[in-house]
Design a protein around this motif. Structure first.
Motif, mmCIF file in Angstrom:
data_model
loop_
_atom_site.group_PDB
_atom_site.id
_atom_site.type_symbol
_atom_site.label_atom_id
_atom_site.label_comp_id
_atom_site.label_asym_id
_atom_site.label_seq_id
_atom_site.Cartn_x
_atom_site.Cartn_y
_atom_site.Cartn_z
ATOM 1 N N LEU A 159 0.803 -1.244 -0.001
ATOM 2 C CA LEU A 159 -0.187 -0.264 -0.073
ATOM 3 C C LEU A 159 0.911 1.554 0.071
ATOM 4 C CD1 LEU A 159 -2.708 -0.826 2.367
ATOM 5 C CD2 LEU A 159 -2.843 -0.773 0.239
ATOM 6 N N LEU A 160 2.099 1.227 0.620
ATOM 7 C CA LEU A 160 2.955 2.432 0.744
ATOM 8 C C LEU A 160 2.993 2.234 -0.685
ATOM 9 C CD1 LEU A 160 5.340 1.798 4.766
ATOM 10 C CD2 LEU A 160 2.847 3.333 3.837
ATOM 11 N N ILE A 166 19.219 3.256 -1.370
ATOM 12 C CA ILE A 166 19.045 3.515 -0.155
ATOM 13 C C ILE A 166 20.592 3.150 0.526
ATOM 14 C CG2 ILE A 166 18.087 3.225 2.643
ATOM 15 C CD1 ILE A 166 14.897 3.855 1.598
ATOM 16 N N PRO A 167 21.298 3.301 0.133
ATOM 17 C CA PRO A 167 22.817 3.384 0.947
ATOM 18 C C PRO A 167 22.533 2.532 2.218
ATOM 19 C CG PRO A 167 22.658 5.067 1.640
ATOM 20 C CD PRO A 167 21.307 5.168 0.750
ATOM 21 N N ASP A 168 24.235 0.989 2.510
ATOM 22 C CA ASP A 168 24.249 0.854 3.344
ATOM 23 C C ASP A 168 25.342 1.208 4.259
ATOM 24 O OD1 ASP A 168 23.861 -1.627 4.997
ATOM 25 O OD2 ASP A 168 25.087 -2.973 4.306
ATOM 26 N N LEU A 169 25.105 2.123 5.211
ATOM 27 C CA LEU A 169 25.447 2.971 6.044
ATOM 28 C C LEU A 169 25.465 2.122 8.218
ATOM 29 C CD1 LEU A 169 25.615 6.248 4.177
ATOM 30 C CD2 LEU A 169 27.192 4.745 3.971
ATOM 31 N N VAL A 197 8.458 10.332 9.817
ATOM 32 C CA VAL A 197 8.633 9.960 8.718
ATOM 33 C C VAL A 197 8.988 8.968 7.892
ATOM 34 C CG1 VAL A 197 9.246 11.381 6.489
ATOM 35 C CG2 VAL A 197 8.944 12.748 8.717
ATOM 36 N N VAL A 198 7.935 8.690 7.264
ATOM 37 C CA VAL A 198 8.214 7.111 6.428
ATOM 38 C C VAL A 198 9.058 7.614 4.643
ATOM 39 C CG1 VAL A 198 7.561 5.159 5.322
ATOM 40 C CG2 VAL A 198 7.073 5.635 7.875
ATOM 41 N N ILE A 199 9.987 6.681 5.298
ATOM 42 C CA ILE A 199 10.882 7.152 3.277
ATOM 43 C C ILE A 199 10.659 6.378 1.653
ATOM 44 C CG2 ILE A 199 12.571 8.529 1.651
ATOM 45 C CD1 ILE A 199 13.706 9.810 4.428
ATOM 46 N N GLN A 232 11.635 -0.449 -0.853
ATOM 47 C CA GLN A 232 12.275 -0.067 0.482
ATOM 48 C C GLN A 232 11.919 0.841 1.351
ATOM 49 O OE1 GLN A 232 16.613 -0.914 0.720
ATOM 50 N NE2 GLN A 232 16.772 -0.758 3.038
ATOM 51 N N GLU A 233 11.455 0.886 2.682
ATOM 52 C CA GLU A 233 11.013 1.644 3.382
ATOM 53 C C GLU A 233 11.957 1.466 4.643
ATOM 54 O OE1 GLU A 233 8.824 0.559 -0.034
ATOM 55 O OE2 GLU A 233 8.930 -0.740 1.760
#
Length: 364
Positions: A156-157, A222-225, A254-256, A261-262
């Motif tokens: 849904l997102l 979305i980087p793996d940091l 805040v959801v990005i 990926q979220e």
């Protein structure tokens, strides 16, 4: 002078370590001594690329039944993700779960060299895979902020328009044990006529708080940091108009989403100061995944001695998990005053516990 077997073994280990240091260009400043607990310690400097890493190898009191362990000389240093916290020992090829007394402490030192050479400078993450399979509960035990995102909710997102922001509501459930743990779940997406309530989303309870969902305009990676680096970078992913709105709204969740990926950020404001917390996003396992041992249980036979308050509940739980065969030992009879604790009920009063429990487990 005669030495015990343990003392003779330690002497041989010290000789082999001295020989290793003399023959290796990557070992410097070797020195034997004792630590604060009186345990034998070998200090040395490991050369890994252009780095000089001071380390200590410590022999436990139960050596050689337990392996020596390696840790940084500086108790505040984190050298690798394969390390038990800052200043803690390195998790190497030779550990209590696979150590054999025939192994050598020199092999432990070589293992430390291999790990640290594979770890980039100023970055505790290497390509060396963990030897310990990590299940979800173990992973979450180290996460005080958790964002539970079932597949239907994630779908849904991801249906929201890219480059747009959407109102959402999130439940926050707080538990305080050894530390405070927050679990966040999506309660609803959108407002009024466009409201969507995930069928596998938030349950009952928890505090419902407003938030915002921002769908990135493209499938940006979305980087793996490390969390401390990642949360600031993710906040900068928001467009300036949305950051301004968040800052004006005060504290905000805040959801990005990038469509695949979220992540969930909690943005807190105290005057001109801003603090950002990053939640660990995870998908709850399905019932099938949680019962990976079902076939093994069905083919097992389990003996339970005692069908009282504890034994009856253990038997019932194992039956629900699929255990096929039980051997129950208990010559006692169930009485009314047992009911407050036992898995059995009023219909079983006057019957032998083991017989009634056999009926109960067969009906699970």
């Amino acid at each position: 002078m005669e030495f015990t077997a343990g003392e003779a073994r330690l002497i041989r280990e010290c000789e082999e370590l001295a020989s290793l240091a003399a023959a290796s260009a990557w070992l410097e400043e070797p020195q034997f001594g004792k630590n604060a607990d009186g345990l034998l310690r070998w200090s040395f400097v490991l050369l890994a690329g252009d780095r000089r890493i001071p380390l200590r190898l410590v022999f436990p009191a139960l050596f050689p039944d337990l392996p020596p362990f390696v840790l940084p000389a500086d108790s505040s240093v984190r050298l690798s993700q394969h390390q038990y916290g800052e200043g803690g020992e390195l998790c190497l090829q030779y550990r209590p779960d696979n150590w054999h007394p025939d192994c050598k402490s020199a092999d432990v030192v070589r293992s430390a060299k291999a790990l640290l050479e594979a770890t980039p400078k100023d970055d505790g993450f290497s390509d060396v895979e963990s030897a310990h399979p990590t299940d979800l509960p173990s992973l979450l035990s180290g996460c005080s902020r958790r964002f539970m995102l079932p597949p239907d909710t994630a779908r849904l997102l991801r249906l929201r328009l890219a480059g747009h922001a959407t109102d959402i509501h999130i439940t926050l459930e707080r538990r305080v044990g050894a530390s405070e743990v927050l679990v966040a779940r999506i309660a609803s997406i959108g407002l009024d006529s466009g409201l969507r309530v995930p069928i596998d989303g938030a349950g009952f309870g928890g505090r419902v708080v407003p938030g915002v969902l921002y769908r990135l305009p493209d499938i940006r990676h979305i980087p793996d940091l490390q969390p401390e680096e990642l949360k600031g970078l993710l906040y900068q992913y928001l467009p300036s108009w949305l950051r301004k709105w968040v800052e004006g709204a005060g504290d905000m969740l805040v959801v990005i989403s990038n469509g695949k990926q979220e992540v969930l950020l909690r943005v807190l404001h105290n005057g001109s100061k801003r603090r950002i917390d990053l939640f660990h996003t995870f998908e709850p396992p399905t019932a099938k995944e949680r019962r990976v041992h079902g076939k093994m249980f069905r083919e097992s036979s389990i003996c339970i001695i005692g069908a009282g308050s504890l034994g009856s509940k253990v038997a019932a739980s194992l039956a629900r998990e699929g255990v096929g065969q039980f051997i129950l030992f208990d010559n006692d009879v169930l009485w009314s005053d047992n009911l407050v604790r036992n898995e059995l009920d009023e219909m079983d009063v006057g019957h032998h516990k083991a017989v009634s429990l056999r009926v109960r487990t067969h009906s699970q």
